[in-house]
Write an enzyme that holds these catalytic residues in place. Structure first.
Site, mmCIF file in Angstrom:
data_model
loop_
_atom_site.group_PDB
_atom_site.id
_atom_site.type_symbol
_atom_site.label_atom_id
_atom_site.label_comp_id
_atom_site.label_asym_id
_atom_site.label_seq_id
_atom_site.Cartn_x
_atom_site.Cartn_y
_atom_site.Cartn_z
ATOM 1 N N SER A 82 0.828 -1.214 0.000
ATOM 2 C CA SER A 82 0.000 0.000 0.000
ATOM 3 C C SER A 82 0.854 1.254 0.000
ATOM 4 C CB SER A 82 -0.948 -0.002 1.211
ATOM 5 O OG SER A 82 -0.295 0.356 2.421
ATOM 6 N N PRO A 140 -1.145 3.708 4.092
ATOM 7 C CA PRO A 140 -2.258 3.830 3.143
ATOM 8 C C PRO A 140 -3.281 2.723 3.320
ATOM 9 C CG PRO A 140 -0.191 4.310 2.045
ATOM 10 C CD PRO A 140 0.176 3.821 3.420
ATOM 11 N N TYR A 141 -2.837 1.486 3.561
ATOM 12 C CA TYR A 141 -3.798 0.402 3.798
ATOM 13 C C TYR A 141 -4.721 0.740 4.955
ATOM 14 C CZ TYR A 141 -5.666 -3.658 6.123
ATOM 15 O OH TYR A 141 -6.516 -4.516 6.781
ATOM 16 N N ALA A 142 -4.148 1.114 6.094
ATOM 17 C CA ALA A 142 -4.972 1.422 7.270
ATOM 18 C C ALA A 142 -5.906 2.589 6.990
ATOM 19 C CB ALA A 142 -4.080 1.711 8.472
ATOM 20 N N THR A 144 -7.226 3.362 4.165
ATOM 21 C CA THR A 144 -8.361 2.931 3.340
ATOM 22 C C THR A 144 -9.464 2.339 4.213
ATOM 23 O OG1 THR A 144 -7.524 0.668 2.874
ATOM 24 C CG2 THR A 144 -6.884 2.450 1.353
#
Length: 327
Positions: A82, A140-142, A144
């Site tokens: 991510s 970025p993953y978290a 999202t």
């Protein structure tokens, strides 16, 4: 009861589907197979395609008008990926989830369980979090996941849908019946790297040893995937009463395990110990956290039943049979 599971041919989603079947709930699986496996949908109603494909979602509801709820597991989940590809992660996890809930609303589906992440929290000084802890996603993953939760809450405030978010950290293990497990031969998480090191006879790298934890390595809440699946089933069975009290529930063991402790536990299970070496943190890595479980116990009647050691054993059992289960 019949439930639509997006990402139902992936690691988490397929295990939830198995737990549903064991509980007398009929799963309908929607998966693009970008990371999921067709084999994990065998014997289940399966639709291959994207959650953003409105015509496909319409067809699912036309053919299964008795779907009572959706478990939304479809997502990309690798933190370093991510960081390298935030556009891809926001498109897959946020933009397509917006399309998906629009399709659900159009088809009159008013119940969604969102398989979220506890990585969106800012941990306290003791590394614990609860449902009221401040949010501070660090990758970025978290982010999202946090964006999706906010988006769903805004939609639920004005449209006929209720969303229950289940937040959890690091799933390990496999279906104890060995129907499904991690589909990747070389997963990027710590336990996957331990198994890889064991198989290849190479050292296991602890990525980051200067965190303010009890031994300097990151601390995680390693929860058995079957416990996670059981919690999703409990949330389905109690959905209407639970959302009257809460829209977020944390799932975890209630205790933290450092990466070094995970390696030590691994070496108590295997027949030859893995050498452990230290290295720097990966992009996006944080010290970590673990969650309290009082709300899950109270509202879902759920508590993690499996230990970290049992999760390691089941992961090793699955790794030994994985290639006979998957092409």
């Amino acid at each position: 009861m019949k439930v639509l599971i997006s990402g139902g041919a992936g690691y988490i989603g397929s295990t939830v589907a198995s737990a549903c079947l064991d509980a007398g709930i009929t799963p309908v699986v929607l998966d693009s197979l970008v990371t999921g496996r067709r084999e994990f949908a065998e014997g289940r109603a399966f639709y291959e395609g994207d959650i953003a494909d409105g015509a496909l979602v319409d067809r699912i509801f036309a053919e299964h008008p008795d779907v009572a709820a959706v478990v939304h597991c479809a997502a990309l989940i690798v933190v370093p990926d991510s960081v390298a590809d935030p556009v891809g992660y926001y498109r897959a996890n946020v933009a397509k989830s917006l399309d998906f809930i629009g399709h659900l609303l159009r088809n009159g589906c008013g119940r969604m369980i969102f398989s979220s992440s506890a990585s969106i929290y800012r941990a306290g000084a003791d590394f614990t979090v609860d449902e009221d802890s401040p949010l501070d996603p660090q990758s970025p993953y978290a982010r999202t996941k946090a964006h999706c939760e906010g988006m769903f809450a805004d939609i639920a405030a004005t449209r006929p849908v209720e969303v229950l978010s289940l937040r959890y950290f690091n799933p390990i293990g496999a279906d104890p019946a060995m129907r499904t497990g991690l589909q990747l031969r070389r997963p990027s998480h710590a336990l996957g790297k331990l198994i890889e090191a064991y198989d290849e006879g190479t050292p296991f790298q602890i990525t980051g040893t200067d965190y303010p934890t009890r031994d300097g390595s990151g601390i995680r809440d390693y929860i058995h995937v079957w416990d996670l699946a059981a919690a999703h089933v409990a949330a389905l069975e109690r959905f209407d009463e639970v959302v009257g009290e809460a829209t977020v529930i944390n799932l975890g063991t209630g205790r933290g395990t450092t990466v070094r402790e995970l390696a030590d536990a691994f070496n108590t299970v295997v027949d030859r110990p893995v050498e452990v070496v230290e290295t720097g943190p990966r992009p996006g890595d944080v010290a970590g956290a673990f969650t309290t479980t009082g709300r899950a116990e109270r509202l879902l009647g759920w508590k993690a039943a499996y230990s970290v050691t049992e999760g390691i054993r089941h992961s090793l059992e699955w790794a030994a049979v994985r290639d006979t289960r998957l092409g």
